[in-house]
Write an enzyme that holds these catalytic residues in place. Structure first.
Site, PDB file in Angstrom:
ATOM      1  N   HIS A   1      23.695  -9.675 -24.503  1.00  4.43           N
ATOM      2  CA  HIS A   1      22.292  -9.335 -24.763  1.00  4.43           C
ATOM      3  C   HIS A   1      21.393 -10.159 -23.863  1.00  4.43           C
ATOM      4  O   HIS A   1      21.334 -11.374 -23.997  1.00  4.43           O
ATOM      5  CB  HIS A   1      21.982  -9.639 -26.230  1.00  4.43           C
ATOM      6  CG  HIS A   1      20.723  -9.018 -26.734  1.00  4.43           C
ATOM      7  ND1 HIS A   1      19.553  -9.044 -26.024  1.00  4.43           N
ATOM      8  CD2 HIS A   1      20.452  -8.344 -27.874  1.00  4.43           C
ATOM      9  CE1 HIS A   1      18.614  -8.430 -26.724  1.00  4.43           C
ATOM     10  NE2 HIS A   1      19.135  -8.000 -27.850  1.00  4.43           N
TER      11      HIS A   1
ATOM     12  N   LYS B   1      12.460   4.374 -24.843  1.00  2.00           N
ATOM     13  CA  LYS B   1      11.633   4.025 -23.681  1.00  2.00           C
ATOM     14  C   LYS B   1      11.190   5.270 -22.919  1.00  2.00           C
ATOM     15  O   LYS B   1      10.115   5.312 -22.332  1.00  2.00           O
ATOM     16  CB  LYS B   1      12.409   3.086 -22.763  1.00  2.00           C
ATOM     17  CG  LYS B   1      11.661   2.628 -21.519  1.00  2.00           C
ATOM     18  CD  LYS B   1      12.377   1.481 -20.844  1.00  2.00           C
ATOM     19  CE  LYS B   1      13.698   1.926 -20.246  1.00  2.00           C
ATOM     20  NZ  LYS B   1      13.516   2.772 -19.043  1.00  2.00           N
TER      21      LYS B   1
END
Length: 926
Positions: free
Chosen positions: A158, A586
């Site tokens: 991450h 997004k």
């Protein structure tokens, strides 16, 4: 520091108040002892001003800004460190309280084991089985359901994970200390133990939160494996026992499967946008997985050997055991010595032999997997399972039968789940890299024309002609001096081939294609696999709105293509399809992404019906709501259609890992909740009622309005991207040393090429939380103006999918904070741009809030979750000072292009610490 008050008046939370008070008091003592009383007084002043400012005191807000503006970077760093450490401790206390409640509930259930009327713990495996029994599911159907059951959690690195492994270890140690003080009276800790907690807090205070260098991929691999070592290895047998006990209570004739929960990993195999994941790194990852698996197997077997000192003079052994003993007699001098020392203890001797076999394995497999070194003496998992099965069977037939059901059975379960590879390593690459590589590999056949210039039909014709015969192998045999870019694609597949041959097929997982859009994207990977002589399941990843809409069509073409049909035959006729929650959000916003994903799942399953294959949907979820986060069981039950065949694959990313799997008790709870959701979801997938056409029409209308609003703002407003770049810390996030992967896929600054994680992270830091709600309010308002709110309220009450959308948006909106977001807009240089775009966001925020309250019929957001609501409210005054400090440091940094490097580094350090602290305070990154 003054402690937060408990967020519930229930007696069960009194412990939380005590823990927070103790930790906050300890932190205050540490700050005073190390930094001085003046620093603690300044921290308290900022907190009090932030609290008053939240109460509407405008003078307090002005004074807070003035106090922060007077801080030099060193002072600002100490202030940020105080609030960051405080949230680390508060989060620890809250988690400790949660675990204590879980332990009490499990203890109560154990006391009621013989009570047929006892209710199972909520969202447990037993709860799911009880519900299925109450629905009238037959024994045969229940056996079929559990036989289909398969959950695979895939660990990924991450880029915005804020905790170093050093910090994870420190916090785990502190958590154990906290638990000790709530142990029974005879085990209570002493005054010295209380001092030890303060010493641990002092160590936290003096430990860097940021890394001195961007972590290598191998660092991320070690961190991922830390969770297996810390909790997962010990948690899995408990879950198996939970399932067996639940079935024994409600379905005594149903046999539990032995391998239904497994793990995968992308860490070291995911090279999408990460040039640091080389073939050598992939080989290293596989070797590190194996080393840990061997280490845990050896350690557990050694502990078991002390228990299984059963003597042949006290109990008989099976002929199969005798045969194994003969085979093991001359394994090593050490085993021969043990045989002389313990001549009558066969189980102990075999376990010692297993330990010696583990210990004899080569430590470094990288060169072997890269084809640079010959393989010798590599143990396969089957050897270990055969030995354990033989011992279990022998004990089961003897007077020591009860011993076969304890640690030996648990070790067998661990080996069944983790093998000698711990987690299956996936490979992932972006389709654009595939196109470039195949352009080079097919150059001899293409002549002057480039592969990217071909139409889709021409690409399919060319690839099909090569895959139907031996054209791929002929090209591979003649290939010479391939470019570094081509080797970047082919090298990992060669490593995967060697891993399958040497370590077993389960060492590697699936091949994921990012931004898959056409059938040619899939056949290209089949071409690469033929080139390298390996077969891996291929999973297209559909991410954008257009790709999600086109996914069923692409899948139909795949399943009907003769070459891919043969590939399915070689991979057990099982197809995995991955859905991207991050990039879809997004691309088209919160509402559009959620509806597109829902429809894609339905249409994908329909496309696969009648194809004689099993299907697993692979959900690429993140930690935040905007990236598919939220309660796992609710998310699964909101969209159960993908569980038709009983399997599910879900990514678990760094931020999620560090909050869910660092503690065995917490890991057990998370995994049992997910299993609860999958068991019920598998049933619902085959029994769910038709969704009313009016609801679908309403959702389509809402999604269309949400997408239009999002695109008009994010993609079509020429000033929006510049606003975002200046009104958030995205420039700093891209420079942070949180992960090995860059923030952008390519050397560009467009949102299309920005990774979804830093996109969400930047909005979270600046308290807009824009991706988790924007477009929702306007869509709901427009629908309500035309049709009223009655249908929306009905959908919220009766449709789990819509309920989840609305409830997740409530949480995201509650964590948003427009006064703090307004503070960040002061960083936007153009006043007209600043005021216009913030006014647009502000108006949509208020519309969304009003419409959420109307749809849920609440007076306040999250009114139905009072504990969570109070927790968010109580945290804000402690988060706000870090936002003020972050804005001030960003302003100085951006205005000071000519600042000396030393001063710029100091500002960077403060900003990075505030990013860390705000993440802890909000319990979210990206």
């Amino acid at each position: 520091m003054e402690p937060l008050q408990p967020y519930s008046s229930e007696d069960s939370f009194s412990q939380l108040a005590d823990d927070i008070h103790q930790l906050g008091d300890g932190l205050g003592k540490v700050i005073t002892a190390i930094e001085g009383k003046e620093v603690l007084e300044k921290v308290e002043l900022l907190r009090q001003l932030a609290k008053a400012s939240r109460g509407g005191d405008e003078e307090a807000e002005r004074q807070l800004q003035a106090e922060v503006a007077r801080l030099d970077p060193a002072e600002a760093f100490e202030m940020a460190m105080a609030f960051t450490t405080y949230f680390e401790l508060v989060n620890l206390a809250e988690e400790n309280c949660r675990l204590q409640i879980l332990r009490e509930r499990r203890a109560q259930r154990a006391r009621q084991a013989d009570d047929p009327d006892a209710k199972p713990p909520r969202e447990s495996i037993e709860h799911a089985v009880a519900k299925l029994h109450a629905k009238g599911l037959s024994t045969a159907d229940m056996q079929a359901l559990v036989d289909r059951l398969h959950i695979e959690l895939v660990l990924t690195a991450h880029p915005t994970e804020a905790k170093r492994r050093t910090m994870l270890t420190k916090l785990s140690r502190l958590a154990r200390m906290l638990r000790q003080q709530h142990a029974p009276a005879e085990h209570r800790f002493s005054a010295q133990d209380a001092l030890d907690i303060e010493y641990e807090i002092a160590s936290l205070w003096l430990t860097d939160r940021s890394r001195t260098a961007r972590p290598e991929v191998t660092d991320e691999i070690r961190t991922g494996l830390w969770y297996f070592d810390q909790s997962l290895w010990d948690t899995l047998p408990r879950l198996q026992r939970d399932l067996e006990d639940a079935l024994a209570r409600f379905y005594p004739e149903v046999k539990a499967p032995s391998r239904w929960l497994t793990f995968g990993s992308w860490i070291g195999g995911d090279r999408d946008g990460n040039p640091n994941v080389t073939p050598a790194v992939t080989a290293t990852a596989l070797g590190m997985h194996r080393r840990l698996a061997l280490s845990r197997l050896e350690t557990t077997a050694r502990e078991l050997s002390r228990l299984l000192s059963v003597s042949v003079r006290r109990d008989r052994i099976s002929p199969e055991m005798e045969e194994l003993l003969k085979e093991s007699e001359h394994f090593s001098a050490q085993i021969e010595a043990l045989a002389d020392r313990y001549p009558n203890e066969p189980y102990r001797l075999l376990l010692a032999c297993l330990c010696a076999r583990c210990d004899s394995q080569p430590l470094n497999l990288s060169e072997t997997l890269l084809g640079q070194k010959d393989a010798a003496g590599i143990m396969r998992a089957g050897e270990s399972t055969h030995m354990l099965d033989t011992m279990i069977a022998s004990l089961g037939q003897s007077r020591g039968a009860m011993l076969s059901q304890g640690g030996l059975e648990r070790l067998r379960q661990q080996l069944e789940t983790f093998g000698l590879h711990m987690a299956r390593l996936d490979l992932r690459q972006h389709s654009a890299w595939h196109e470039n590589a195949i352009n080079e590999l097919l150059a001899p056949k293409l002549g002057d024309r480039g592969y990217p210039d071909l139409s889709e039909a021409e690409k399919l014709e060319l690839l099909t002609s090569l895959l139907e015969g031996d054209g791929v192998e002929q090209l591979a045999a003649k290939a010479d001096n391939l470019s570094e870019e081509a080797e970047f694609v082919l090298g990992p597949l060669r490593v995967a081939r060697r891993a399958q041959e040497l370590l077993g097929p389960e060492a590697v997982g699936i091949y994921v294609i990012s931004m898959a859009a056409e059938l040619s994207d899939v056949l290209e990977v089949q071409f690469f696999q033929r080139w390298c002589g390996v077969t891996m399941p291929i999973a297209p990843l559909f991410e954008t709105l257009a790709d999600l809409d086109n996914a069923p069509g692409v899948l139909t073409l795949m399943l009907n293509h003769p070459c891919y049909h043969r590939h399915l035959d070689a991979t057990k006729r099982h197809q995995t399809i991955m859905l991207g929650y991050s990039d879809s959000n997004k691309d088209c916003g919160y509402l559009g992404a959620n509806w597109a994903l829902f429809q894609a799942q339905e249409n994908i399953i329909k496309a696969c019906e009648g194809a004689d294959i099993t299907v697993t949907l692979f959900h690429g979820r993140g930690g935040s709501i905007a990236r598919g986060g939220g309660p796992a069981a609710k998310a699964i039950l909101a969209q159960p259609i993908g569980l038709r065949d009983g399997g599910i694959r879900v990514t678990e990313q760094g931020e999620v890992l560090s909050t869910r799997y660092h503690d065995p008790e917490l890991a057990h709870r998370i995994l049992e909740q997910m299993t609860y959701g999958v068991l019920l979801g598998s049933y619902e997938a085959r029994h769910q009622k038709e969704i009313p056409a009016e609801w679908r029409a309403a959702m389509s209308s809402l999604a269309a309005a949400g997408v239009a609003a999002y695109i008009a703002t994010v993609k079509e407003d020429p000033e929006f991207i510049e606003f975002w770049k200046q009104a958030t810390p995205i420039d700093m996030i891209g420079q942070l040393k949180f992960g090995s992967r860059p923030a952008f896929r390519r050397a560009t600054t467009s949102v299309a090429d920005l990774r979804a994680i830093p996109w969400v992270f930047s909005w979270m830091q600046s308290r807009f939380n824009f991706p988790g709600w924007f477009g929702l309010g306007g869509a709901l308002e427009a629908y309500a103006n035309e049709h009223g709110t009655a249908r929306l309220q009905e959908m919220y009450q009766q449709w789990p999918f819509f309920t989840t959308i609305i409830d997740n948006a409530q949480l995201t909106l509650l964590k948003a904070d427009l006064p703090i977001a307004r503070l960040y807009t002061g960083l936007v240089e153009d006043e007209a741009r600043r005021e216009r775009i913030f006014a647009l966001i502000e108006a949509e925020y208020h519309r969304t809030r009003e419409m959420l309250l109307a749809v849920t019929e609440q007076a306040e957001l999250l009114e139905n979750e009072p504990v969570l609501l109070r927790s968010v409210k109580l945290r804000n005054p402690y988060i706000d000072p870090m936002n003020y400090i972050q804005v001030e440091m960003l302003r100085r940094l951006r205005a000071g292009e000519d600042l000396p490097e030393e001063q710029r580094d100091a500002l960077h350090g403060v900003i990075e610490l505030t990013i860390n602290g705000i993440s802890h305070g909000l319990k979210n990154t990206g």
